[in-house]
Motif scaffolding. Structure first.
Motif, PDB file in Angstrom:
ATOM      1  N   VAL A   3       0.864  -1.180   0.000  1.00 60.38           N
ATOM      2  CA  VAL A   3       0.000   0.000   0.000  1.00 60.38           C
ATOM      3  C   VAL A   3       0.900   1.229   0.000  1.00 60.38           C
ATOM      4  O   VAL A   3       2.080   1.139   0.366  1.00 60.38           O
ATOM      5  CB  VAL A   3      -0.954   0.012   1.202  1.00 60.38           C
ATOM      6  CG1 VAL A   3      -1.990  -1.086   1.086  1.00 60.38           C
ATOM      7  CG2 VAL A   3      -0.176  -0.120   2.516  1.00 60.38           C
ATOM      8  N   ALA A   4       0.376   2.367  -0.418  1.00 65.41           N
ATOM      9  CA  ALA A   4       1.198   3.578  -0.521  1.00 65.41           C
ATOM     10  C   ALA A   4       0.475   4.742   0.139  1.00 65.41           C
ATOM     11  O   ALA A   4      -0.760   4.837   0.089  1.00 65.41           O
ATOM     12  CB  ALA A   4       1.488   3.906  -1.992  1.00 65.41           C
ATOM     13  N   THR A   5       1.248   5.619   0.753  1.00 64.25           N
ATOM     14  CA  THR A   5       0.650   6.737   1.478  1.00 64.25           C
ATOM     15  C   THR A   5       1.578   7.934   1.453  1.00 64.25           C
ATOM     16  O   THR A   5       2.754   7.829   1.079  1.00 64.25           O
ATOM     17  CB  THR A   5       0.349   6.336   2.932  1.00 64.25           C
ATOM     18  OG1 THR A   5      -0.360   7.408   3.576  1.00 64.25           O
ATOM     19  CG2 THR A   5       1.623   6.065   3.713  1.00 64.25           C
ATOM     20  N   GLY A   6       1.058   9.077   1.890  1.00 63.75           N
ATOM     21  CA  GLY A   6       1.859  10.285   2.001  1.00 63.75           C
ATOM     22  C   GLY A   6       1.031  11.525   1.754  1.00 63.75           C
ATOM     23  O   GLY A   6      -0.174  11.461   1.486  1.00 63.75           O
ATOM     24  N   TYR A  50       3.793  15.924  -2.516  1.00 62.05           N
ATOM     25  CA  TYR A  50       4.518  15.202  -3.572  1.00 62.05           C
ATOM     26  C   TYR A  50       4.559  13.712  -3.277  1.00 62.05           C
ATOM     27  O   TYR A  50       4.480  12.880  -4.189  1.00 62.05           O
ATOM     28  CB  TYR A  50       5.938  15.756  -3.684  1.00 62.05           C
ATOM     29  CG  TYR A  50       6.701  15.287  -4.911  1.00 62.05           C
ATOM     30  CD1 TYR A  50       6.834  16.116  -6.018  1.00 62.05           C
ATOM     31  CD2 TYR A  50       7.287  14.021  -4.959  1.00 62.05           C
ATOM     32  CE1 TYR A  50       7.539  15.698  -7.145  1.00 62.05           C
ATOM     33  CE2 TYR A  50       7.977  13.596  -6.069  1.00 62.05           C
ATOM     34  CZ  TYR A  50       8.099  14.433  -7.164  1.00 62.05           C
ATOM     35  OH  TYR A  50       8.783  14.003  -8.281  1.00 62.05           O
ATOM     36  N   ILE A  51       4.678  13.340  -2.002  1.00 62.66           N
ATOM     37  CA  ILE A  51       4.744  11.928  -1.632  1.00 62.66           C
ATOM     38  C   ILE A  51       3.446  11.222  -2.008  1.00 62.66           C
ATOM     39  O   ILE A  51       3.452  10.086  -2.500  1.00 62.66           O
ATOM     40  CB  ILE A  51       5.032  11.796  -0.132  1.00 62.66           C
ATOM     41  CG1 ILE A  51       6.317  12.549   0.219  1.00 62.66           C
ATOM     42  CG2 ILE A  51       5.145  10.336   0.286  1.00 62.66           C
ATOM     43  CD1 ILE A  51       6.591  12.649   1.709  1.00 62.66           C
ATOM     44  N   ALA A  52       2.316  11.896  -1.803  1.00 57.58           N
ATOM     45  CA  ALA A  52       1.038  11.332  -2.221  1.00 57.58           C
ATOM     46  C   ALA A  52       0.935  11.267  -3.737  1.00 57.58           C
ATOM     47  O   ALA A  52       0.338  10.341  -4.293  1.00 57.58           O
ATOM     48  CB  ALA A  52      -0.112  12.168  -1.656  1.00 57.58           C
ATOM     49  N   GLY A  53       1.528  12.265  -4.421  1.00 55.78           N
ATOM     50  CA  GLY A  53       1.556  12.208  -5.874  1.00 55.78           C
ATOM     51  C   GLY A  53       2.310  10.994  -6.371  1.00 55.78           C
ATOM     52  O   GLY A  53       1.910  10.346  -7.347  1.00 55.78           O
ATOM     53  N   CYS A  54       3.414  10.646  -5.704  1.00 58.92           N
ATOM     54  CA  CYS A  54       4.149   9.423  -6.049  1.00 58.92           C
ATOM     55  C   CYS A  54       3.244   8.201  -5.911  1.00 58.92           C
ATOM     56  O   CYS A  54       3.284   7.278  -6.738  1.00 58.92           O
ATOM     57  CB  CYS A  54       5.374   9.265  -5.156  1.00 58.92           C
ATOM     58  SG  CYS A  54       6.700  10.454  -5.449  1.00 58.92           S
ATOM     59  N   ALA A  55       2.436   8.179  -4.854  1.00 54.23           N
ATOM     60  CA  ALA A  55       1.542   7.047  -4.622  1.00 54.23           C
ATOM     61  C   ALA A  55       0.496   6.934  -5.728  1.00 54.23           C
ATOM     62  O   ALA A  55       0.188   5.830  -6.211  1.00 54.23           O
ATOM     63  CB  ALA A  55       0.868   7.187  -3.259  1.00 54.23           C
ATOM     64  N   ALA A 100      -4.029  -0.410  -1.901  1.00 52.20           N
ATOM     65  CA  ALA A 100      -4.732   0.779  -1.416  1.00 52.20           C
ATOM     66  C   ALA A 100      -3.770   1.959  -1.380  1.00 52.20           C
ATOM     67  O   ALA A 100      -2.542   1.787  -1.344  1.00 52.20           O
ATOM     68  CB  ALA A 100      -5.325   0.541  -0.034  1.00 52.20           C
ATOM     69  N   VAL A 101      -4.352   3.190  -1.362  1.00 52.37           N
ATOM     70  CA  VAL A 101      -3.570   4.421  -1.309  1.00 52.37           C
ATOM     71  C   VAL A 101      -4.251   5.389  -0.344  1.00 52.37           C
ATOM     72  O   VAL A 101      -5.482   5.493  -0.324  1.00 52.37           O
ATOM     73  CB  VAL A 101      -3.444   5.070  -2.701  1.00 52.37           C
ATOM     74  CG1 VAL A 101      -2.945   6.509  -2.606  1.00 52.37           C
ATOM     75  CG2 VAL A 101      -2.522   4.247  -3.597  1.00 52.37           C
TER      76      VAL A 101
END
Length: 523
Positions: free
Chosen positions: A109-112, A115-120, A133-134
């Motif tokens: 899963v990815a979070t942030g 910019y970190i959320a944009g990476c996700a 999930a994100v």
């Protein structure tokens, strides 16, 4: 408490090879046991310090592993940083590495935030099968509109500040790789970090471009052209299939982005009275009560549950209603029961649902590029950490370039929740002009607290100017007044129109050209 020690395995500087051979590094945290774990991936261009604010221990306690990775050319990762360009491929390669490890259960899963959320989201648009999930907080939906440009104007203050920061981070990375000249340039870059953009020479040649050449590219592409379309192709909303939890702030620079991500992708949405860098109970010069903070609202619990695969349930949308200072559950965003009500700008300074007279005279105000209206509060990312959120606008009371339109004191509370737009009919004596709009809550004690602001860049041939102020949830209490401020600049939040000359802007009010503000009023 009947709790047991949880052994944790930590690897600092974990190397991971990308498809082109570039080595990215990060810090890996996982429960030190024989079980296989779902892994939370966070990818950042901001260096090691970012990890200190991430909820690593709560994620571990929820039974997940955590990989905090530095984007290429940042932190201790190799390669060259190019904003948004490599994040999709690098994210996929990192997911492939994770799922090949003996401690991985094959799920990521990815979070942030930002910019970190944009990476996700860029990772999610590549559809790696392991991604489940994100959580995406305060992040843009597009690399042109709402991020680098707003309404056709360059988001000068935030773009310049971010570019300066990235130039500094690039020098730190270069110094770590043995570039001795980087140390000599660090001092000059540090001086730029807290400074406004240079007013000498072309904007594209601002000193920030010496260490961050992308600045020049952004300035050279003021229109949405092939340059921006190529970047946009790295974030395909139509390809994102995993569930996404969105978090926004009413005073975030990227409120439009989060709301647009939610509109396109669905998923839970939480909006608090927060800025881009803070989710506390206070923003700017206002405090919204103890319950307003993300901690008291239980936001982290909801986000971790989403990542762990056990959504907390409840309403799909949760918003903080400012003015009433309460959280409220909604079934959709924007609320379907809100009514779009036009408030007309009258030549005598009145703001009213009543249309102006058929032959109402126009309002004229000067614009002078040598004395622009100074930015004071709003959804900002400026070097001054205090110039953010709601702030008393009386500081600009004497500026000749602002015209104001105000309702009488309200007899009853009026809640505005949903979209806010302005339709202005106007001309300029200059080759082009900006039309800035600010929504203000005027308190009985005299305070004038900004709620929203935006801009529309126009040429001299344009007469109708549609300004998108995005959205809010604000109760204008009985006894308060609603005000809209119109000006030709809001600097350095937005750059000055490149064709702007000293002259005059004319705002029309007659029946054929009625300028008005549209508010989403709750019944």
């Amino acid at each position: 408490m009947p709790r047991h020690a949880m052994p944790v395995s930590v690897v600092h500087g974990q190397p991971i090879a990308m498809r082109d051979g570039t080595i990215l590094r990060g810090d890996l945290y996982r429960p030190d046991d024989d079980a296989r774990h779902r892994t939370v991936l966070m990818r950042s261009p901001y260096g090691e310090r970012t990890a200190r604010t991430m909820p690593i221990m709560p994620l571990l306690e929820a039974g997940m592993a955590v990989l905090f990775q530095h984007c290429r050319g940042r932190g201790d990762s190799d390669g060259t940083f190019a904003p948004w360009v490599d994040e999709g491929d690098d994210g996929v390669d990192t997911v492939d590495w994770i799922t090949a490890q003996p401690w991985s259960n094959g799920e990521v899963v990815a979070t942030g935030g930002s910019y970190i959320a944009g990476c996700a989201l860029q990772l999610a648009s590549r559809r790696p099968p392991a991604l489940k999930a994100v959580v995406a907080s305060v992040t843009p939906h597009d690399f042109y509109e709402g991020l680098t440009y707003v309404g056709g104007a360059l988001a000068l203050g935030s773009a310049h500040h971010w570019s300066t920061l990235q130039g500094l981070l690039g020098l730190l990375q270069a110094a770590a790789t043995g570039d001795t000249t980087a140390y000599e340039r660090l001092g000059a870059q540090m001086a730029l970090l807290g400074a406004p953009p240079s007013e000498e020479g072309p904007l594209r040649e601002d000193p920030v471009s010496r260490e961050f050449p992308f600045w020049t590219e952004w300035v050279d592409h003021p229109e949405r052209d092939a340059y921006w379309e190529e970047l946009a192709s790295s974030l395909r909303h139509d390809r994102i299939e995993v569930p996404v939890l969105h978090t926004a702030g009413w005073f975030d620079a990227f409120l439009l982005g989060t709301l647009e991500n939610h509109r396109r992708l669905g998923g839970p949405l939480v909006i608090g009275p927060w800025t881009h860098l803070s989710q506390d109970a206070a923003a700017g010069e206002l405090t919204f009560g103890t319950a307003a903070s993300a901690q008291m609202a239980g936001l982290e619990i909801q986000q971790i549950a989403h990542l762990a695969g056990f959504p907390a349930g409840g309403a799909p949308v949760r918003i903080f209603v400012m003015g009433a200072n309460v959280w409220r559950d909604e079934q959709e965003w924007p609320p379907a029961r809100a009514v779009a009500v036009p408030f007309y700008l009258h030549p005598d300074g009145l703001l009213s649902p009543r249309p102006p007279a058929a032959d109402a005279e126009p309002t004229r105000f000067p614009h002078d590029p040598a004395a622009p209206v100074p930015t004071h509060g709003g959804g900002l990312l400026l070097p001054d950490p205090l110039n953010i959120g709601p702030r008393d606008q009386r500081v600009n009371a004497e500026h000749p370039g602002i015209v104001r339109f105000t309702t009488p004191p309200l007899e009853h509370d009026m809640e505005v929740t949903g979209a806010v737009t302005a339709t202005l009919y106007g001309t300029t004596t200059a080759p082009g002009a900006d039309w800035t709009v600010k929504l203000v809550d005027v308190w009985p004690d005299g305070r004038e607290m900004n709620v929203l602001d935006s801009v529309r860049r126009s040429s001299s041939d344009d007469v109708v100017h549609e300004v998108d102020l995005v959205a809010t949830s604000q109760v204008f209490a009985a006894g308060h007044r609603i005000r809209v401020e119109i000006a030709g600049s809001n600097y350095p939040r937005f750059d000055l129109h490149p064709s702007l000359k000293e002259g005059e802007q004319t705002l029309f009010h007659d029946a054929g050209r009625p300028s008005f503000l549209t508010l989403s009023v709750m019944p």
